[in-house]
Design an enzyme around this catalytic site. Structure first.
Site, PDB file in Angstrom:
ATOM      1  N   HIS A  76       7.727  15.086  21.118  1.00 22.03           N
ATOM      2  CA  HIS A  76       6.923  13.957  21.600  1.00 22.03           C
ATOM      3  C   HIS A  76       7.604  13.296  22.789  1.00 22.03           C
ATOM      4  O   HIS A  76       8.829  13.188  22.852  1.00 22.03           O
ATOM      5  CB  HIS A  76       6.607  12.955  20.482  1.00 22.03           C
ATOM      6  CG  HIS A  76       7.766  12.288  19.815  1.00 22.03           C
ATOM      7  ND1 HIS A  76       8.417  11.202  20.349  1.00 22.03           N
ATOM      8  CD2 HIS A  76       8.389  12.553  18.636  1.00 22.03           C
ATOM      9  CE1 HIS A  76       9.367  10.812  19.526  1.00 22.03           C
ATOM     10  NE2 HIS A  76       9.390  11.620  18.486  1.00 22.03           N
ATOM     11  N   ASP A  78       6.980  10.157  23.858  1.00 24.83           N
ATOM     12  CA  ASP A  78       7.097   8.692  23.790  1.00 24.83           C
ATOM     13  C   ASP A  78       8.370   8.255  23.066  1.00 24.83           C
ATOM     14  O   ASP A  78       9.025   9.051  22.379  1.00 24.83           O
ATOM     15  CB  ASP A  78       5.861   8.083  23.109  1.00 24.83           C
ATOM     16  CG  ASP A  78       5.708   8.493  21.649  1.00 24.83           C
ATOM     17  OD1 ASP A  78       5.972   9.666  21.327  1.00 24.83           O
ATOM     18  OD2 ASP A  78       5.334   7.635  20.832  1.00 24.83           O
ATOM     19  N   ASP A 102      15.945  10.445  19.738  1.00 30.03           N
ATOM     20  CA  ASP A 102      14.552  10.589  19.273  1.00 30.03           C
ATOM     21  C   ASP A 102      13.592  10.407  20.443  1.00 30.03           C
ATOM     22  O   ASP A 102      13.142   9.303  20.693  1.00 30.03           O
ATOM     23  CB  ASP A 102      14.306   9.558  18.174  1.00 30.03           C
ATOM     24  CG  ASP A 102      12.953   9.734  17.506  1.00 30.03           C
ATOM     25  OD1 ASP A 102      12.293  10.749  17.762  1.00 30.03           O
ATOM     26  OD2 ASP A 102      12.560   8.839  16.746  1.00 30.03           O
ATOM     27  N   GLU A 132       3.751   9.648  19.300  1.00 33.47           N
ATOM     28  CA  GLU A 132       4.152   9.993  17.938  1.00 33.47           C
ATOM     29  C   GLU A 132       4.652   8.777  17.183  1.00 33.47           C
ATOM     30  O   GLU A 132       4.592   8.737  15.954  1.00 33.47           O
ATOM     31  CB  GLU A 132       5.251  11.067  17.973  1.00 33.47           C
ATOM     32  CG  GLU A 132       5.613  11.667  16.619  1.00 33.47           C
ATOM     33  CD  GLU A 132       6.668  10.903  15.857  1.00 33.47           C
ATOM     34  OE1 GLU A 132       6.830  11.140  14.651  1.00 33.47           O
ATOM     35  OE2 GLU A 132       7.360  10.038  16.457  1.00 33.47           O
ATOM     36  N   GLU A 133       5.167   7.781  17.933  1.00 31.77           N
ATOM     37  CA  GLU A 133       5.858   6.656  17.283  1.00 31.77           C
ATOM     38  C   GLU A 133       4.911   5.561  16.805  1.00 31.77           C
ATOM     39  O   GLU A 133       5.364   4.560  16.258  1.00 31.77           O
ATOM     40  CB  GLU A 133       6.886   6.045  18.251  1.00 31.77           C
ATOM     41  CG  GLU A 133       7.999   7.003  18.690  1.00 31.77           C
ATOM     42  CD  GLU A 133       9.018   7.283  17.593  1.00 31.77           C
ATOM     43  OE1 GLU A 133       8.841   6.806  16.456  1.00 31.77           O
ATOM     44  OE2 GLU A 133       9.993   7.994  17.884  1.00 31.77           O
ATOM     45  N   GLU A 161      12.631  17.262  16.568  1.00 33.24           N
ATOM     46  CA  GLU A 161      13.032  15.910  16.150  1.00 33.24           C
ATOM     47  C   GLU A 161      14.531  15.907  15.816  1.00 33.24           C
ATOM     48  O   GLU A 161      15.097  16.943  15.496  1.00 33.24           O
ATOM     49  CB  GLU A 161      12.245  15.497  14.897  1.00 33.24           C
ATOM     50  CG  GLU A 161      10.770  15.239  15.128  1.00 33.24           C
ATOM     51  CD  GLU A 161      10.477  13.832  15.676  1.00 33.24           C
ATOM     52  OE1 GLU A 161      11.443  13.112  16.021  1.00 33.24           O
ATOM     53  OE2 GLU A 161       9.294  13.483  15.753  1.00 33.24           O
ATOM     54  N   HIS A 335      15.657   4.983  16.802  1.00 30.50           N
ATOM     55  CA  HIS A 335      15.109   3.621  16.764  1.00 30.50           C
ATOM     56  C   HIS A 335      16.210   2.563  16.702  1.00 30.50           C
ATOM     57  O   HIS A 335      15.952   1.413  16.407  1.00 30.50           O
ATOM     58  CB  HIS A 335      14.136   3.411  15.583  1.00 30.50           C
ATOM     59  CG  HIS A 335      13.038   4.430  15.509  1.00 30.50           C
ATOM     60  ND1 HIS A 335      12.033   4.372  14.599  1.00 30.50           N
ATOM     61  CD2 HIS A 335      12.795   5.529  16.249  1.00 30.50           C
ATOM     62  CE1 HIS A 335      11.211   5.399  14.765  1.00 30.50           C
ATOM     63  NE2 HIS A 335      11.672   6.123  15.772  1.00 30.50           N
TER      64      HIS A 335
HETATM   65 ZN    ZN Z   1      10.767  11.292  16.890  1.00 32.66          ZN
END
Ligand code: ZN
Length: 360
Positions: A76, A78, A102, A132-133, A161, A335
């Site tokens: 992903h 984003d 990530d 995706e987030e 991932e 995150h």
């Molecule tokens: Zn991710």
């Protein structure tokens, strides 16, 4: 018209570390992926061995070499919102910044291979997808599955991932439910006329705190379940015996259980209570049977472990495509304001993917 020079130059594409950094330095918080998708699409369009398509801010490129198997490599584009961690910085062997773990280091693997490996052992479909987030309805793979399901056809999928360089197989399912206790409302000065629903929640909480969660081993991968109260609401006023209390429960279940079985289990645990399922996502079995999956695990050279969080592998599993997670980032740093990736893990992971995909 392009408004900036594309930083994804041939020199950058040739080096997964430089490529990770260049991708991190294109800001792409969810729903703001246009600039990064433009850059990715532009470099893929000119690669002679790929056919490139775009849907929204999701870019797909594929080889068509007539191989026996087709594999998906997906990442992903984003990130979660910035947190004083943009642009990237280097400190020794560590690259810091939003998306380093990530999962732009994983995206860099796919983009590096897409542009530098003209004859992979399998046909490859590369996905660089948006959103995706955030909620599933924005997810690029979800949107492609609706609009162009044929784009997703494959024998095996690898999601890049963060897994810290090991294979994380399958994923657990997640179910949210509301358990309700009821009573009879009364003035608290004459509380014996009522039945206190908040007191009634005590038994629900006792069952949760003494719950023995399963540990399930499937194909050598352990999945550890959990059932937790994640919220509680009740109360009418400071002088009223409440007649209703709602306990929000989150059940993370191993992929040997279907959502229906998970719900049946919840209803068994809370047999004498009103229970409503509010949200559910199925898990995914480890997916280690397909030949490309076995060959990938051999290329990594370490035993797979179970994935505990929910990931898009479940989306592929739901389409009957076995899928694994593999990326250089540390999932514990995703995150996190201190998010970073080890340069060595990027180099090792890129070498692993080459061993797997490059012609023998
Ligand atoms: Zn991710």
């Amino acid at each position: 018209m392009r408004t900036m020079e594309n930083p994804l130059t041939p020199e950058v594409l040739a080096d997964p570390v430089a490529l990770t950094r260049a991708l991190v330095d294109i800001e792409s918080v969810s729903l703001n992926e246009k600039a990064i998708a433009d850059c990715v699409e532009e470099v893929l369009r000119v690669v002679p061995h790929l056919t490139t398509y775009r849907h929204g801010n999701t870019v797909m490129a594929r080889t068509d070499l007539g191989r026996d198997s087709r594999v998906v490599l997906a990442g992903h584009l984003d990130t979660v919102p910035l947190n004083n961690n943009f642009p990237s910085t280097l400190r020794g062997d560590l690259m810091y910044g939003c998306g380093t773990s990530d999962m732009k280091s994983g995206v860099a693997f796919a983009l590096h291979l897409a542009t530098t490996l003209p004859e992979p052992r399998y046909d490859v479909t590369y996905f660089f997808y948006e959103a995706e987030e955030i909620e599933s309805r924005y997810n690029g793979l979800h949107l492609v599955a609706q609009a162009h399901p044929d784009w997703l056809e494959a024998d095996f999928a690898l999601l890049l991932e963060p897994t810290y360089g090991i294979v994380e197989a399958g994923c657990q399912g997640t179910m949210r439910a509301e358990v309700v206790t009821t009573g009879v409302r009364a003035h608290s000065a004459r509380s014996w006329h009522g039945v206190n629903a908040v007191h009634g929640a005590g038994e629900v909480l006792r069952r949760l705190s003494t719950y023995q969660a399963r540990r399930v081993t499937i194909d050598g991968c352990e999945y550890r379940e959990g059932m937790n109260a994640t919220g509680i609401r009740g109360g009418v006023a400071g002088n009223v015996v409440p007649d209703r209390c709602e306990i929000e429960v989150n059940y993370r279940f191993a992929p040997d259980r279907t959502p229906a079985e998970a719900e049946a289990h919840l209803r068994e645990v809370f047999a004498d209570y009103e229970l409503t399922v509010t949200d559910c996502a199925a898990g995914a079995l480890p997916g280690l049977e397909a030949a490309p999956a076995r060959e990938f695990v051999a290329a990594v050279g370490a035993a797979p472990i179970g994935k505990l969080g929910w990931t898009d592998v479940a989306r592929f599993a739901a389409m009957g495509i076995p899928a694994l997670n593999f990326g250089p980032g540390d999932p514990n740093l995703a995150h996190h304001p201190d998010e970073h990736v080890e340069i060595g893990k990027i180099r090792d992971g890129a070498a692993t993917l080459h061993r797997w995909l490059a012609p023998a």
